[in-house]
Design a protein around this motif. Sequence first.
Motif, mmCIF file in Angstrom:
data_model
loop_
_atom_site.group_PDB
_atom_site.id
_atom_site.type_symbol
_atom_site.label_atom_id
_atom_site.label_comp_id
_atom_site.label_asym_id
_atom_site.label_seq_id
_atom_site.Cartn_x
_atom_site.Cartn_y
_atom_site.Cartn_z
ATOM 1 N N ASP A 171 23.404 -96.980 50.173
ATOM 2 C CA ASP A 171 24.661 -96.684 50.870
ATOM 3 C C ASP A 171 25.034 -95.207 50.692
ATOM 4 O O ASP A 171 24.461 -94.490 49.868
ATOM 5 N N LEU A 172 26.008 -94.755 51.501
ATOM 6 C CA LEU A 172 26.355 -93.330 51.520
ATOM 7 C C LEU A 172 26.855 -92.823 50.167
ATOM 8 O O LEU A 172 26.572 -91.692 49.779
ATOM 9 N N LYS A 173 27.582 -93.643 49.432
ATOM 10 C CA LYS A 173 28.079 -93.235 48.108
ATOM 11 C C LYS A 173 26.888 -92.959 47.179
ATOM 12 O O LYS A 173 26.848 -91.945 46.464
ATOM 13 N N HIS A 174 25.932 -93.840 47.205
ATOM 14 C CA HIS A 174 24.734 -93.709 46.374
ATOM 15 C C HIS A 174 23.945 -92.456 46.760
ATOM 16 O O HIS A 174 23.479 -91.694 45.906
ATOM 17 N N CYS A 175 23.809 -92.233 48.086
ATOM 18 C CA CYS A 175 23.090 -91.053 48.582
ATOM 19 C C CYS A 175 23.782 -89.774 48.111
ATOM 20 O O CYS A 175 23.125 -88.826 47.646
ATOM 21 N N GLY A 176 25.107 -89.744 48.226
ATOM 22 C CA GLY A 176 25.864 -88.571 47.805
ATOM 23 C C GLY A 176 25.769 -88.324 46.313
ATOM 24 O O GLY A 176 25.679 -87.170 45.866
ATOM 25 N N ASP A 177 25.768 -89.394 45.532
ATOM 26 C CA ASP A 177 25.649 -89.248 44.073
ATOM 27 C C ASP A 177 24.291 -88.664 43.686
ATOM 28 O O ASP A 177 24.193 -87.849 42.768
ATOM 29 N N LEU A 178 23.235 -89.095 44.380
ATOM 30 C CA LEU A 178 21.905 -88.532 44.116
ATOM 31 C C LEU A 178 21.864 -87.045 44.484
ATOM 32 O O LEU A 178 21.281 -86.227 43.769
ATOM 33 N N GLY A 179 22.499 -86.693 45.603
ATOM 34 C CA GLY A 179 22.572 -85.295 46.000
ATOM 35 C C GLY A 179 23.330 -84.464 44.998
ATOM 36 O O GLY A 179 22.908 -83.359 44.622
ATOM 37 N N SER A 180 24.451 -84.991 44.534
ATOM 38 C CA SER A 180 25.288 -84.295 43.561
ATOM 39 C C SER A 180 24.538 -84.078 42.247
ATOM 40 O O SER A 180 24.615 -83.012 41.629
ATOM 41 N N LEU A 181 23.794 -85.085 41.819
ATOM 42 C CA LEU A 181 23.000 -84.974 40.587
ATOM 43 C C LEU A 181 21.983 -83.843 40.697
ATOM 44 O O LEU A 181 21.877 -82.986 39.813
ATOM 45 N N ALA A 182 21.213 -83.841 41.807
ATOM 46 C CA ALA A 182 20.162 -82.837 41.985
ATOM 47 C C ALA A 182 20.753 -81.430 42.060
ATOM 48 O O ALA A 182 20.228 -80.488 41.448
ATOM 49 N N ALA A 183 21.845 -81.269 42.796
ATOM 50 C CA ALA A 183 22.488 -79.957 42.907
ATOM 51 C C ALA A 183 23.012 -79.499 41.549
ATOM 52 O O ALA A 183 22.857 -78.327 41.171
ATOM 53 N N GLY A 184 23.597 -80.419 40.794
ATOM 54 C CA GLY A 184 24.143 -80.083 39.482
ATOM 55 C C GLY A 184 23.078 -79.648 38.501
ATOM 56 O O GLY A 184 23.321 -78.786 37.647
ATOM 57 N N LEU A 185 21.895 -80.215 38.618
ATOM 58 C CA LEU A 185 20.795 -79.828 37.731
ATOM 59 C C LEU A 185 20.247 -78.453 38.085
ATOM 60 O O LEU A 185 20.003 -77.624 37.211
ATOM 61 N N VAL A 186 20.061 -78.176 39.392
ATOM 62 C CA VAL A 186 19.398 -76.929 39.776
ATOM 63 C C VAL A 186 20.280 -75.701 39.545
ATOM 64 O O VAL A 186 19.762 -74.606 39.308
#
Length: 330
Positions: free
Chosen positions: A293-308
């Motif tokens: 779902d969109l919430k899950h997709c956004g959380d994965l995006g947020s995680l990756a951006a936060g790491l890089v």
Amino acid sequence: MSQYDVLCIGNAIVDIIAQCDEAFLETNGIVKGAMNLIDTHRAELLYSRMGPAIEASGGSAGNTAAGVASFGGRAAYFGKVAKDHLGEIYAHDIHAQGVAFDTMPLESGAPTARSMIFVTPDGERSMNTYLGACVELGPEDVEPEKAKGAAVTYFEGYLWDPPRAKEAIRQTAAIAHAAGREVSMTLSDSFCVDRYRGEFLDLMRSGTVDLVFANSHEIKSLYQTASFDEALAQIRKDCRIAAVTRSEKGSVIVRGGETVVIQATQISELVDTTGAGDLYAAGFLHGYTKGLDLKHCGDLGSLAAGLVIQQIGPRPRQNLRHEAERAGLL
């Protein structure tokens, strides 16, 4: 069943990253936080003035492809390098990430593209890009089987600068849609939006693009408004799904009447924002192609951006799948 989760199309660029102070930007006439296109003379001048630097394969959509692969997704990439030393570095790096990259290198002419990126103490990056061989990406580089076989094709708005790349993107999008696939783009940069506002809006309104990624500056530029809420209301009408990042405020995803607000990942130190939007798109698209779902997709995006953004360079050093599993997202 798709052969690839995401096919990315972009400018294949080797990043040369150095830290500098605000005065350096002013002295050298560099627009802070933007992607400035430069010629050979300017490239040589800035390179001569750079401090100690890190070389890393980059390019917006290339970073996204590498991110998708790091999540364990199946990624492919179209991008043009020259048959030279930097081109060999680029091909090696993207293959090592597990991305399918088979675009034929340019045999003669311009060298592989490079971007001199100056990072100020606040973590903001200012890019100075010599496109070189990138501008030779054209319709002959489209691989129909990859275009048919990818669940989502994703391209960067920066590709609207070299004219033949537009043809390649439109051709790839037509093949993808004919195969029942989806097409996505990132607006890339507010200055890029200023140059191609009408064409970007047409891509969205005509249905050539299904999903759009942007940051708050880019969508305000797209709709020529100072109001984020007004811009969000407009983009909601113009494309099926839009994911809009807002730095430390997280992101907002809209689909029809649906609105999903995503929190930013907590970080210990902001080091370099290069690649943040690219990795957000990687996380989102990985989740999206897995049917989350969109919430899950956004959380994965947020995680990756936060790491890089806690490292120098635009591609994650951690295994994103392991990080997502540790965070309980996969």
